[in-house]
Motif scaffolding. Structure first.
Motif, PDB file in Angstrom:
ATOM      1  N   ILE A 145      45.939  46.611  35.488  1.00  0.00           N
ATOM      2  CA  ILE A 145      45.192  47.590  36.305  1.00  0.00           C
ATOM      3  C   ILE A 145      45.530  46.909  37.818  1.00  0.00           C
ATOM      4  O   ILE A 145      45.206  47.941  38.606  1.00  0.00           O
ATOM      5  CB  ILE A 145      43.924  47.304  35.741  1.00  0.00           C
ATOM      6  CG1 ILE A 145      43.601  47.730  34.492  1.00  0.00           C
ATOM      7  CG2 ILE A 145      42.755  48.147  36.817  1.00  0.00           C
ATOM      8  CD1 ILE A 145      43.609  49.192  34.408  1.00  0.00           C
ATOM      9  N   ALA A 146      45.487  45.570  38.048  1.00  0.00           N
ATOM     10  CA  ALA A 146      45.366  45.162  39.560  1.00  0.00           C
ATOM     11  C   ALA A 146      46.675  45.835  40.038  1.00  0.00           C
ATOM     12  O   ALA A 146      46.728  46.258  41.334  1.00  0.00           O
ATOM     13  CB  ALA A 146      45.600  43.804  39.609  1.00  0.00           C
ATOM     14  N   SER A 147      47.795  45.877  39.407  1.00  0.00           N
ATOM     15  CA  SER A 147      49.155  46.409  39.919  1.00  0.00           C
ATOM     16  C   SER A 147      48.877  47.944  39.984  1.00  0.00           C
ATOM     17  O   SER A 147      49.446  48.743  40.799  1.00  0.00           O
ATOM     18  CB  SER A 147      50.037  46.208  39.037  1.00  0.00           C
ATOM     19  OG  SER A 147      51.487  46.977  39.226  1.00  0.00           O
ATOM     20  N   LEU A 148      48.333  48.803  39.006  1.00  0.00           N
ATOM     21  CA  LEU A 148      48.069  50.134  39.286  1.00  0.00           C
ATOM     22  C   LEU A 148      47.254  50.428  40.334  1.00  0.00           C
ATOM     23  O   LEU A 148      47.629  51.400  41.108  1.00  0.00           O
ATOM     24  CB  LEU A 148      47.428  50.670  38.113  1.00  0.00           C
ATOM     25  CG  LEU A 148      47.000  52.000  37.947  1.00  0.00           C
ATOM     26  CD1 LEU A 148      48.196  53.151  37.861  1.00  0.00           C
ATOM     27  CD2 LEU A 148      46.218  52.380  36.648  1.00  0.00           C
ATOM     28  N   ARG A 149      46.101  49.830  40.770  1.00  0.00           N
ATOM     29  CA  ARG A 149      45.388  49.897  41.755  1.00  0.00           C
ATOM     30  C   ARG A 149      46.118  49.295  43.093  1.00  0.00           C
ATOM     31  O   ARG A 149      45.481  49.546  44.091  1.00  0.00           O
ATOM     32  CB  ARG A 149      44.156  49.230  41.871  1.00  0.00           C
ATOM     33  CG  ARG A 149      43.102  49.734  40.465  1.00  0.00           C
ATOM     34  CD  ARG A 149      43.020  51.384  40.436  1.00  0.00           C
ATOM     35  NE  ARG A 149      42.882  52.147  41.759  1.00  0.00           N
ATOM     36  CZ  ARG A 149      41.235  52.598  41.948  1.00  0.00           C
ATOM     37  NH1 ARG A 149      40.696  52.547  41.112  1.00  0.00           N
ATOM     38  NH2 ARG A 149      41.406  53.168  43.155  1.00  0.00           N
ATOM     39  N   GLY A 150      46.981  48.504  43.077  1.00  0.00           N
ATOM     40  CA  GLY A 150      47.628  47.964  44.273  1.00  0.00           C
ATOM     41  C   GLY A 150      46.878  46.836  44.851  1.00  0.00           C
ATOM     42  O   GLY A 150      46.877  46.839  46.201  1.00  0.00           O
ATOM     43  N   TYR A 151      46.132  46.028  44.105  1.00  0.00           N
ATOM     44  CA  TYR A 151      45.259  45.250  44.909  1.00  0.00           C
ATOM     45  C   TYR A 151      44.959  43.833  43.943  1.00  0.00           C
ATOM     46  O   TYR A 151      45.114  44.091  42.545  1.00  0.00           O
ATOM     47  CB  TYR A 151      43.667  46.079  44.772  1.00  0.00           C
ATOM     48  CG  TYR A 151      42.933  45.146  45.375  1.00  0.00           C
ATOM     49  CD1 TYR A 151      42.772  44.337  46.502  1.00  0.00           C
ATOM     50  CD2 TYR A 151      41.605  44.945  44.411  1.00  0.00           C
ATOM     51  CE1 TYR A 151      41.471  43.520  47.029  1.00  0.00           C
ATOM     52  CE2 TYR A 151      40.584  44.094  44.723  1.00  0.00           C
ATOM     53  CZ  TYR A 151      40.564  43.493  46.090  1.00  0.00           C
ATOM     54  OH  TYR A 151      39.480  42.645  46.332  1.00  0.00           O
ATOM     55  N   SER A 152      45.316  42.793  44.495  1.00  0.00           N
ATOM     56  CA  SER A 152      44.539  41.522  43.974  1.00  0.00           C
ATOM     57  C   SER A 152      45.760  41.133  42.796  1.00  0.00           C
ATOM     58  O   SER A 152      45.412  40.461  41.849  1.00  0.00           O
ATOM     59  CB  SER A 152      43.345  41.505  43.390  1.00  0.00           C
ATOM     60  OG  SER A 152      42.334  41.379  44.597  1.00  0.00           O
ATOM     61  N   VAL A 153      47.077  41.651  42.764  1.00  0.00           N
ATOM     62  CA  VAL A 153      48.111  41.275  41.895  1.00  0.00           C
ATOM     63  C   VAL A 153      48.267  39.774  41.620  1.00  0.00           C
ATOM     64  O   VAL A 153      48.291  39.228  40.647  1.00  0.00           O
ATOM     65  CB  VAL A 153      49.366  42.090  42.245  1.00  0.00           C
ATOM     66  CG1 VAL A 153      50.298  41.915  40.831  1.00  0.00           C
ATOM     67  CG2 VAL A 153      49.039  43.640  42.162  1.00  0.00           C
ATOM     68  N   LYS A 154      48.593  39.240  42.759  1.00  0.00           N
ATOM     69  CA  LYS A 154      48.795  38.034  42.829  1.00  0.00           C
ATOM     70  C   LYS A 154      47.710  37.024  42.291  1.00  0.00           C
ATOM     71  O   LYS A 154      47.836  35.965  41.675  1.00  0.00           O
ATOM     72  CB  LYS A 154      49.210  37.461  44.208  1.00  0.00           C
ATOM     73  CG  LYS A 154      50.468  37.971  44.834  1.00  0.00           C
ATOM     74  CD  LYS A 154      50.958  37.368  46.207  1.00  0.00           C
ATOM     75  CE  LYS A 154      52.345  37.905  46.539  1.00  0.00           C
ATOM     76  NZ  LYS A 154      52.827  37.469  47.876  1.00  0.00           N
ATOM     77  N   GLU A 155      46.240  37.281  42.750  1.00  0.00           N
ATOM     78  CA  GLU A 155      45.134  36.982  42.375  1.00  0.00           C
ATOM     79  C   GLU A 155      45.066  36.780  40.813  1.00  0.00           C
ATOM     80  O   GLU A 155      44.810  35.826  40.074  1.00  0.00           O
ATOM     81  CB  GLU A 155      44.095  37.170  43.096  1.00  0.00           C
ATOM     82  CG  GLU A 155      43.998  36.757  44.637  1.00  0.00           C
ATOM     83  CD  GLU A 155      45.040  37.343  45.435  1.00  0.00           C
ATOM     84  OE1 GLU A 155      45.365  36.973  46.545  1.00  0.00           O
ATOM     85  OE2 GLU A 155      45.376  38.551  44.841  1.00  0.00           O
ATOM     86  N   ALA A 156      45.310  38.010  40.554  1.00  0.00           N
ATOM     87  CA  ALA A 156      45.215  38.245  38.999  1.00  0.00           C
ATOM     88  C   ALA A 156      46.367  37.344  38.253  1.00  0.00           C
ATOM     89  O   ALA A 156      45.995  36.864  37.041  1.00  0.00           O
ATOM     90  CB  ALA A 156      45.187  39.791  38.385  1.00  0.00           C
ATOM     91  N   SER A 157      47.336  37.256  38.404  1.00  0.00           N
ATOM     92  CA  SER A 157      48.355  36.539  38.000  1.00  0.00           C
ATOM     93  C   SER A 157      48.083  35.013  37.915  1.00  0.00           C
ATOM     94  O   SER A 157      48.150  34.494  36.659  1.00  0.00           O
ATOM     95  CB  SER A 157      49.680  36.822  38.382  1.00  0.00           C
ATOM     96  OG  SER A 157      50.932  36.014  38.012  1.00  0.00           O
ATOM     97  N   ALA A 158      47.590  34.560  38.979  1.00  0.00           N
ATOM     98  CA  ALA A 158      47.048  33.123  38.908  1.00  0.00           C
ATOM     99  C   ALA A 158      45.893  32.811  38.100  1.00  0.00           C
ATOM    100  O   ALA A 158      45.941  31.951  37.468  1.00  0.00           O
ATOM    101  CB  ALA A 158      46.734  32.655  40.490  1.00  0.00           C
ATOM    102  N   LEU A 159      45.205  33.641  38.362  1.00  0.00           N
ATOM    103  CA  LEU A 159      43.504  33.404  37.425  1.00  0.00           C
ATOM    104  C   LEU A 159      44.203  33.395  35.903  1.00  0.00           C
ATOM    105  O   LEU A 159      43.418  32.702  35.141  1.00  0.00           O
ATOM    106  CB  LEU A 159      42.808  34.532  37.883  1.00  0.00           C
ATOM    107  CG  LEU A 159      41.302  34.302  37.250  1.00  0.00           C
ATOM    108  CD1 LEU A 159      40.822  32.919  37.599  1.00  0.00           C
ATOM    109  CD2 LEU A 159      40.340  35.318  37.851  1.00  0.00           C
ATOM    110  N   LEU A 160      44.940  34.468  35.522  1.00  0.00           N
ATOM    111  CA  LEU A 160      45.310  34.582  34.000  1.00  0.00           C
ATOM    112  C   LEU A 160      45.881  33.507  33.715  1.00  0.00           C
ATOM    113  O   LEU A 160      45.911  33.106  32.511  1.00  0.00           O
ATOM    114  CB  LEU A 160      45.964  36.017  33.809  1.00  0.00           C
ATOM    115  CG  LEU A 160      45.285  37.120  34.004  1.00  0.00           C
ATOM    116  CD1 LEU A 160      46.080  38.270  33.979  1.00  0.00           C
ATOM    117  CD2 LEU A 160      44.182  37.238  32.692  1.00  0.00           C
ATOM    118  N   PHE A 161      46.955  32.946  34.358  1.00  0.00           N
ATOM    119  CA  PHE A 161      47.730  31.700  34.160  1.00  0.00           C
ATOM    120  C   PHE A 161      46.824  30.497  33.750  1.00  0.00           C
ATOM    121  O   PHE A 161      47.231  29.901  32.729  1.00  0.00           O
ATOM    122  CB  PHE A 161      48.869  31.476  35.269  1.00  0.00           C
ATOM    123  CG  PHE A 161      49.497  30.001  34.911  1.00  0.00           C
ATOM    124  CD1 PHE A 161      50.679  30.220  34.111  1.00  0.00           C
ATOM    125  CD2 PHE A 161      49.058  29.010  35.392  1.00  0.00           C
ATOM    126  CE1 PHE A 161      51.529  29.132  33.727  1.00  0.00           C
ATOM    127  CE2 PHE A 161      49.825  27.746  35.238  1.00  0.00           C
ATOM    128  CZ  PHE A 161      51.055  27.813  34.496  1.00  0.00           C
TER     129      PHE A 161
END
Length: 453
Positions: free
Chosen positions: A413-429
């Motif tokens: 969803i973050a990638s779809l919206r073009g927003y907070s992609v790196k933050e979502a990746s780090a947090l999910l990790f």
């Protein structure tokens, strides 16, 4: 088997062993996908993810939900989807508290709320239940796997609706990352937003791990602050700062004459109602019908009609050979899901601007506080006689919905919206790393509580 016997005394190992099995599968996936080894390329993991999404998972849902569901069960399972809504609401409330206490950068306020509130209600619970039921000393009886998968699958349609409504709009890019350009009141991303267009091959596995292809479903306003622009004038913002939306196009009335019914409807509608209608029309609800959701609907329909159920399911059913074939394919779900998770973790955490304090706050709220609240909610629901009587798996699945880390789907969803992609990746990790320990604790707690609730 009596759950009190299964976890009596020091036999806590019986509760942790299923998680250790999943951990082994995840480590194998991590080693295969590690950048230094590259035994299996990332593209292979993406193809495996598509197989799980389009084939293995629908087969699993159809076979187990179809065998378990009846009209009587549907009427008694109503609390399962309601529990997903309760878990999401409580999680969002905790996320709001985390945002107030940890004070992330203002642009990540809504991101903090949704990452705390929306958990993994699909692949990970299915993997946990599959591993638990694979042991010989589980407390859930002979129908463990079939009932567990049916309960998880029955809640998936609610989760999918939340993804394409609440989550989709909550992950909207903030307005401060856009500026007005040109005379047509067009907006474009501010250069400081460091995002680049990537091909499907180079896109991180995080964006393809749970719902392949979602990041490619880019629509007209998916990467813009659409709601902020829609309601800008209502909040008192200047129209020179926030451009208004052309309602003749957004509402689907372009080219309509002044006397057309749609034009008259727009004239008669209050401004707030008209803007809410425009937002509803631009909500991508049409993407709800994906293979797992379709499999759930088919299973429920067939399971509720005795004639159809007798024709498809059962040892003597005419189509038993077909359902047996699907069951063979369904067996690949758990190992595939955990291998993909390992491949995702092999990419490591990205640099991000969220801040350590906020990441720790989200992890504590999602993995430690929310499960405790969930235990209280499940016990209260049981005391109010809202749950199926003497069904331990039912209670286990309800409790598990509060205990999983944030949904991997949020990365897509973050990638779809073009927003907070790196933050979502780090947090999910970091959430999935910490979930190894939190789930170990709560699995023991849940197994012991089954003898009291």
């Amino acid at each position: 088997m009596d759950p009190q016997v299964a976890v009596r005394g020091g036999d806590w190992v019986s509760a942790v062993t299923p998680l250790l099995k999943l951990l082994c599968l995840t480590v194998i996936g991590l080693l295969l996908a590690h950048p230094r080894a590259q035994v299996v390329p990332k593209a292979t993991f993406k193809l495996l993810s598509k197989l799980v999404f389009a084939l293995f998972l629908p087969c699993l849902i159809f076979v187990h939900l179809g065998q378990s569901v009846t009209l009587h069960n549907v009427l008694h399972w109503w609390f399962i989807p309601v529990n997903v809504l309760i878990a999401t609401a409580v999680g969002c409330a905790l996320g709001y508290a985390v945002a107030l206490v940890c004070r992330p950068p203002p642009r990540f306020f809504r991101f903090t709320v949704i990452m705390t509130g929306f958990g993994n209600t699909g692949n990970l619970p299915i993997a946990i239940i599959g591993s638990v039921c694979h042991t010989t000393d589980h407390p859930f009886g002979p129908g463990c796997h079939r009932e567990g998968i049916a309960y998880v699958s029955f809640a998936q349609w609610v989760a999918v609706l939340l993804v394409y409504t609440l989550v989709y709009h909550m992950m909207e890019p903030p307005m401060q990352y856009y500026e007005i350009v040109g005379e047509g009141n067009e907006i474009e991303r501010v250069p400081e937003e460091e995002e680049t267009q990537v091909s499907n091959f180079s896109r991180p596995l995080l964006q393809e791990a749970e719902w392949p292809g979602m990041a490619e479903k880019v629509m007209e306003h998916s990467k813009t602050p659409f709601i902020a622009r829609i309601f800008a004038s209502i909040s008192g913002s200047s129209q020179n700062t926030f451009p208004d939306i052309d309602f003749s196009e957004e509402g689907g009335i372009s080219g309509a004459g002044p006397s057309s019914p749609k034009s008259l409807r727009c004239l008669a509608e209050p401004k707030v109602v008209r803007r809410m209608r425009v937002v509803a029309e631009k909500t991508p609800i049409q993407h709800v019908l994906q293979p797992p959701t379709i499999a759930s609907l088919l299973a429920i329909i067939i399971g509720m009609v005795p004639v159809l159920k007798a024709f498809v399911f059962g040892a003597d059913a005419p189509l038993s050979f077909f359902t047996d074939s699907l069951e063979i394919l369904a067996a690949a779900v758990v190992p595939s899901v955990m291998l993909i998770l390992g491949g995702m973790l092999a990419e490591g955490p990205n640099d991000n601007a969220l801040g350590k304090r906020t990441i720790i706050g989200i992890i504590v709220a999602r993995l430690l506080i929310l499960p405790c609240i969930g235990i209280g909610i499940v016990i209260l629901a049981d005391k109010l006689n809202l749950l199926v009587e003497n069904d331990y798996m039912y209670r286990f699945v309800l409790s598990l919905q509060y205990s999983t880390p944030s949904a991997i789907l949020l990365g897509a969803i973050a990638s779809l919206r073009g927003y907070s992609v790196k933050e979502a990746s780090a947090l999910l990790f970091w959430q999935h790393i910490c979930a190894v320990f939190s789930l170990s604790i709560y699995l023991v707690v849940y197994f012991k509580l089954l003898s009291y609730i």
